[in-house]
Design an enzyme around this catalytic site. Sequence first.
Site, short mmCIF file in Angstrom:
data_model
loop_
_atom_site.label_atom_id
_atom_site.label_comp_id
_atom_site.label_asym_id
_atom_site.label_seq_id
_atom_site.Cartn_x
_atom_site.Cartn_y
_atom_site.Cartn_z
N ARG A 185 0.86 -1.19 0.00
CA ARG A 185 0.00 0.00 0.00
C ARG A 185 0.89 1.24 0.00
NH1 ARG A 185 -4.96 -2.34 1.56
NH2 ARG A 185 -6.01 -0.81 0.27
N GLN A 206 0.23 2.37 -6.23
CA GLN A 206 -1.20 2.72 -6.26
C GLN A 206 -1.92 2.24 -7.51
OE1 GLN A 206 -1.50 6.89 -5.45
NE2 GLN A 206 -2.05 6.55 -3.33
N ASP A 231 -3.03 -1.35 -7.18
CA ASP A 231 -3.67 -1.70 -5.92
C ASP A 231 -5.13 -2.12 -6.12
OD1 ASP A 231 -4.61 -1.90 -3.37
OD2 ASP A 231 -3.95 0.09 -2.71
N SER A 258 -7.68 -1.61 -3.21
CA SER A 258 -8.27 -0.27 -3.10
C SER A 258 -9.29 -0.02 -4.20
CB SER A 258 -7.17 0.81 -3.20
OG SER A 258 -6.39 0.78 -2.05
N TYR A 301 -2.14 -0.58 8.24
CA TYR A 301 -3.33 -1.36 8.62
C TYR A 301 -3.57 -1.26 10.12
CZ TYR A 301 -3.32 -3.64 4.07
OH TYR A 301 -3.39 -3.90 2.73
P1 NAD Z 1 -8.95 -2.63 5.64
O1 NAD Z 1 -9.88 -3.05 4.57
O2 NAD Z 1 -7.90 -3.57 6.11
O3 NAD Z 1 -9.83 -2.21 6.93
C1 NAD Z 1 -10.83 -1.23 6.81
C2 NAD Z 1 -10.79 -0.32 8.01
O4 NAD Z 1 -11.24 -1.01 9.17
C3 NAD Z 1 -9.41 0.23 8.34
O5 NAD Z 1 -9.44 1.63 8.26
C4 NAD Z 1 -9.17 -0.26 9.77
O6 NAD Z 1 -8.46 0.69 10.56
C5 NAD Z 1 -10.57 -0.45 10.27
N1 NAD Z 1 -10.73 -1.33 11.45
C6 NAD Z 1 -10.13 -2.49 11.75
N2 NAD Z 1 -10.57 -2.98 12.92
C7 NAD Z 1 -11.52 -2.12 13.37
C8 NAD Z 1 -12.35 -2.09 14.51
N3 NAD Z 1 -12.32 -3.03 15.45
N4 NAD Z 1 -13.21 -1.04 14.63
C9 NAD Z 1 -13.26 -0.05 13.69
N5 NAD Z 1 -12.48 -0.03 12.61
C10 NAD Z 1 -11.62 -1.06 12.44
O7 NAD Z 1 -8.28 -1.24 5.29
P2 NAD Z 1 -7.95 -0.62 3.87
O8 NAD Z 1 -9.12 0.07 3.34
O9 NAD Z 1 -7.34 -1.70 3.04
O10 NAD Z 1 -6.87 0.46 4.26
C11 NAD Z 1 -5.85 0.15 5.19
C12 NAD Z 1 -4.93 1.34 5.35
O11 NAD Z 1 -4.13 1.47 4.20
C13 NAD Z 1 -5.62 2.66 5.53
O12 NAD Z 1 -4.85 3.40 6.43
C14 NAD Z 1 -5.55 3.29 4.18
O13 NAD Z 1 -5.61 4.69 4.22
C15 NAD Z 1 -4.20 2.79 3.74
N6 NAD Z 1 -4.06 2.75 2.27
C16 NAD Z 1 -2.97 3.36 1.72
C17 NAD Z 1 -2.81 3.32 0.34
C18 NAD Z 1 -1.62 3.96 -0.31
O14 NAD Z 1 -0.90 4.68 0.36
N7 NAD Z 1 -1.39 3.71 -1.55
C19 NAD Z 1 -3.72 2.66 -0.45
C20 NAD Z 1 -4.82 2.05 0.15
C21 NAD Z 1 -4.97 2.08 1.53
#
Ligand code: NAD
Length: 403
Positions: free
Chosen positions: A140, A145, A148, A151, A246
């Site tokens: 990530r 990106q 990904d 996403s 994460y």
């Molecule tokens: P994910 O699908 O793994 O999880 C979704 C969300 O659920 C996350 O925000 C997580 O913090 C939350 N979560 C987990 N347990 C929880 C709980 N008990 N109660 C409430 N919320 C809870 O996450 P994702 O959408 O794949 O994204 C993960 C991270 O990666 C995020 O910080 C996102 O911003 C980041 N990200 C970065 C990039 C990049 O830089 N290129 C791309 C995609 C995502």
Amino acid sequence: MADQESVAETQGGVPKHGMPVIAAIVPKDSTDRRVPVTPESARAFVLAGWTVRVPRGSGLGCGHADDEYEAVGALLCDEAELLAGADVALCVNMPSDSFVDSIPPGVIVAGFLDPFARPDRIAKLADRGVTSLALELVPRTTIAQSMDGLSSQASLAGYAAVVLAASRLTKALPMMSTPAGTIKPARVLVVGTGVAGLQAIATAVRLGARVMAYDVRPTAKEQVESLGAKFAKIDLGETGETSGGYAKELTEAQLDMQREQLTKLCAESDVIVTTAQIFGRPAPVIVTADMVRAMKPGSVVVDAAISTGGNVEVAKPGEEIEFAGVTVIGDPLLPSRVARDASQVLASNFVSLLMRVIDSDTKQLRDPANDEILSGVLLTHGGVVRDERVVKLIESPSVGGAR
Ligand code: NAD
């Protein structure tokens, strides 16, 4: 870590001549309408000199007729001849066991391979000498990106979850002033504000709902508020993030505190969309049966984390049920509801990934040792499973991956 030489050896030792041949795997019986290759992505491969094979009729589920593929130079074929001579096979989801048995050794398979939920199938790929690239393992990072897939699909899942909820709800989402009185806006609660959750919030706000959201990562607050929603304040002590961004898994005591503090918010909500996941682990149960019982009849809950086990105790994968007068939907294929757009962005992820990790001239994988992205996504190669977490799951399945 495999070096360039061993990469070449496992694919037959000698570089093959000509440009790579790509096959799109689209199972006929699948309920998922997405495809890994669209006419637009086929054009990109063909322009780069690659050959693209697509099973006849496979794009119809997401609105692409055969002649659109033919027009850009893709070759239509029968399923039986799809993999003959193919260098790369693209799939949306992990193929069935019987399909895996038909993949010739040396072929590079790429797609959502569900490595933590079905480690047995990953072991099978390795045993067959199949090289595999798991989209779930794309780092990530900013540079990755465009590849990904998690996403790109999560965004559409978040959107689809809210549209689905709105279509089942017995009330309108926006506030309406009518001569016969004012209709209050619906209250939407989004739990988990990663990629899917943020898109769910944005969609619900655009539809006029009053949106509240919650995530364990404190950094999420600012993003939630910038979309016009309120961030629910829930004190759980220390939570934290992994270096990859994460969420870290909560303790049972923290989860209990979270459920307790969320109960009132759930009871006040007309719609709940849950998207909370923990990378490589089963999703936490956040909304209990009692919390659903406390909601008003006619309310709707969409569990968008159901593909990794679900956040809602009573949600069932692939089912829409009535529970205490509340509609509870557990759809593991939310992006397939907007299959055309989901396929478009996923196919584009594949183009970026393959153009980066495969050398067109040799048709070989580039050297993973020199590439952060390739070394991340390379799941099986040279007869071995390369991801330590998956190896552990294969050795002790009782540890339990994501499902
Ligand atoms: P994910 O699908 O793994 O999880 C979704 C969300 O659920 C996350 O925000 C997580 O913090 C939350 N979560 C987990 N347990 C929880 C709980 N008990 N109660 C409430 N919320 C809870 O996450 P994702 O959408 O794949 O994204 C993960 C991270 O990666 C995020 O910080 C996102 O911003 C980041 N990200 C970065 C990039 C990049 O830089 N290129 C791309 C995609 C995502």
